[in-house]
Design an enzyme around this catalytic site. Structure first.
Site, short mmCIF file in Angstrom:
data_model
loop_
_atom_site.label_atom_id
_atom_site.label_comp_id
_atom_site.label_asym_id
_atom_site.label_seq_id
_atom_site.Cartn_x
_atom_site.Cartn_y
_atom_site.Cartn_z
N ALA A 48 0.82 -1.21 0.00
CA ALA A 48 0.00 0.00 0.00
C ALA A 48 0.85 1.26 0.00
O ALA A 48 0.45 2.29 -0.56
CB ALA A 48 -0.92 0.00 1.21
N CYS A 49 2.01 1.19 0.62
CA CYS A 49 2.83 2.37 0.87
C CYS A 49 3.65 2.77 -0.35
O CYS A 49 4.43 1.97 -0.86
CB CYS A 49 3.76 2.08 2.05
SG CYS A 49 5.00 3.36 2.34
N PRO A 50 3.54 4.01 -0.82
CA PRO A 50 4.30 4.42 -2.00
C PRO A 50 5.81 4.45 -1.76
O PRO A 50 6.59 4.22 -2.67
CB PRO A 50 3.76 5.82 -2.30
CG PRO A 50 3.21 6.31 -1.01
CD PRO A 50 2.67 5.09 -0.31
N TRP A 51 6.22 4.74 -0.53
CA TRP A 51 7.64 4.79 -0.21
C TRP A 51 8.22 3.37 -0.25
O TRP A 51 9.31 3.15 -0.78
CB TRP A 51 7.86 5.43 1.17
CG TRP A 51 6.93 6.57 1.41
CD1 TRP A 51 5.81 6.56 2.19
CD2 TRP A 51 7.02 7.90 0.87
NE1 TRP A 51 5.20 7.79 2.16
CE2 TRP A 51 5.92 8.64 1.37
CE3 TRP A 51 7.92 8.53 0.03
CZ2 TRP A 51 5.70 9.96 1.04
CZ3 TRP A 51 7.69 9.86 -0.31
CH2 TRP A 51 6.60 10.57 0.19
N ASN A 53 6.91 0.92 -1.91
CA ASN A 53 6.75 0.49 -3.29
C ASN A 53 7.99 0.81 -4.12
O ASN A 53 8.38 0.05 -5.02
CB ASN A 53 5.51 1.16 -3.88
CG ASN A 53 5.01 0.55 -5.17
OD1 ASN A 53 4.07 1.05 -5.78
ND2 ASN A 53 5.61 -0.53 -5.63
#
Length: 315
Positions: A48-51, A53
């Site tokens: 879920a986390c863009p960082w 990802n």
């Protein structure tokens, strides 16, 4: 690992994101060490986390699957932070348990690394299995480590991939600076604002930067130069979440990527559909369920919307 009662109150306000003036201010990452050679590392991420990802994409891009194992936490983040599968309030495919210590939450690993830890319990988190501590929890630094640290052990084609080439570093750094402030973090500053003034102070620069990026990508496949760089990866993880989450959930609705930014949309779709490192590292179910379920101060019902349909358009 048994829970320490002294840690019971740590970060109880983990879901209270905004400061007293209504503006969201992101804390700096705490663990900032570098990696050595050897198969001693384990990467904890959330889809879920863009960082997080970012690190998943670079790990696949560089072919580091056999060098660094990865564990995916549940997207259903509660008051104790990111849970592993066994502690998740809801079940979802792809969530995993901690294979190293069998802990329930990411926070327990932070306290194992530092019993006096006072910061937030974030992912990505790169763990050293030999030293039994956190190496680094700053995504920007982790992806640069992964870019070069194992090159002498990789096949020639993977070693040749360089997302931070020397001749483009100055331009990459300059671009990263304003993209981070107004876009990567700008969506959060918009979404977590608790006053009208704080929201407008974030959302307007966000869309001004999207307009700027739209112009930069005119007739181009990559943000900087004629090759894939970390600037593309860092931007991608925000743009891929924009229509499914940020447009509605974070009130970033001046425009959408698919309807108002054709160059950004084309660039995003090409990375997703043409490069498996991007597609295979993107899990829309985890993305949507995390934001809409976990942020109860924004979405008290926890209802996850059905759209957009499709989640990403075809080429």
């Amino acid at each position: 690992m048994a829970a320490n009662p002294e840690h019971a109150d740590a970060q109880k306000n983990i879901l209270s994101w905004a400061s007293k003036d209504g503006a969201f201010r992101r804390q700096a990452s705490t663990f900032r060490n570098v990696i050595e050679k050897g198969g001693r590392y384990h990467l904890y991420i959330s889809h879920a986390c863009p960082w997080a990802n970012r690190t998943a994409i670079v790990r696949r891009l560089k072919g580091l699957e056999s060098f660094i194992d990865v564990t995916v936490v549940s997207p259903y983040m509660g008051n104790l932070g990111w849970p592993f599968k066994k502690a998740s309030e809801l079940s979802i495919e792809g969530a995993e348990d901690d294979p190293l210590y069998g802990v329930s939450h990411i926070r327990e690993l932070y306290f194992k690394a530092n019993p006096e830890y006072k910061g937030r319990f974030t992912v990505p988190m790169l763990w050293d299995k030999k030293a039994e501590t956190i190496v680094n929890n700053e995504s920007a630094e982790i992806i640069r480590m992964l870019n070069t640290a194992f090159n002498d052990q990789l096949p020639e084609d993977k070693a040749a991939i360089d997302i931070y080439p020397k001749d483009l570093q100055a331009e990459i750094d300059s671009t990263n600076e304003w993209v981070y402030d107004t876009v990567n973090n700008g969506v959060y500053k918009s979404g977590f604002a608790t006053s009208q003034s704080a929201y407008e102070a974030a959302v307007k620069p966000l869309f001004a930067s999207l307009d700027r990026l739209e112009g930069l990508l005119k007739g181009k496949d990559y943000l900087i130069g004629d090759r894939l760089t970390e600037a593309d990866i860092r931007l991608f993880t925000t743009i891929i979440r924009f229509d499914p989450v940020y447009h509605g959930h974070f009130k970033c609705n001046i425009g959408s990527i698919r309807h108002n930014y054709p160059n950004l949309n084309r660039w995003m779709k090409q990375l997703y559909w043409n490069n498996s490192a991007f597609k295979d590292s993107t899990n829309f179910e985890h993305i949507k369920h995390h934001y809409y379920w976990s942020h109860k101060q924004i979405n008290p019902t926890g209802i996850v919307p059905a759209g957009p349909i499709p989640l990403i358009e075809s080429l």
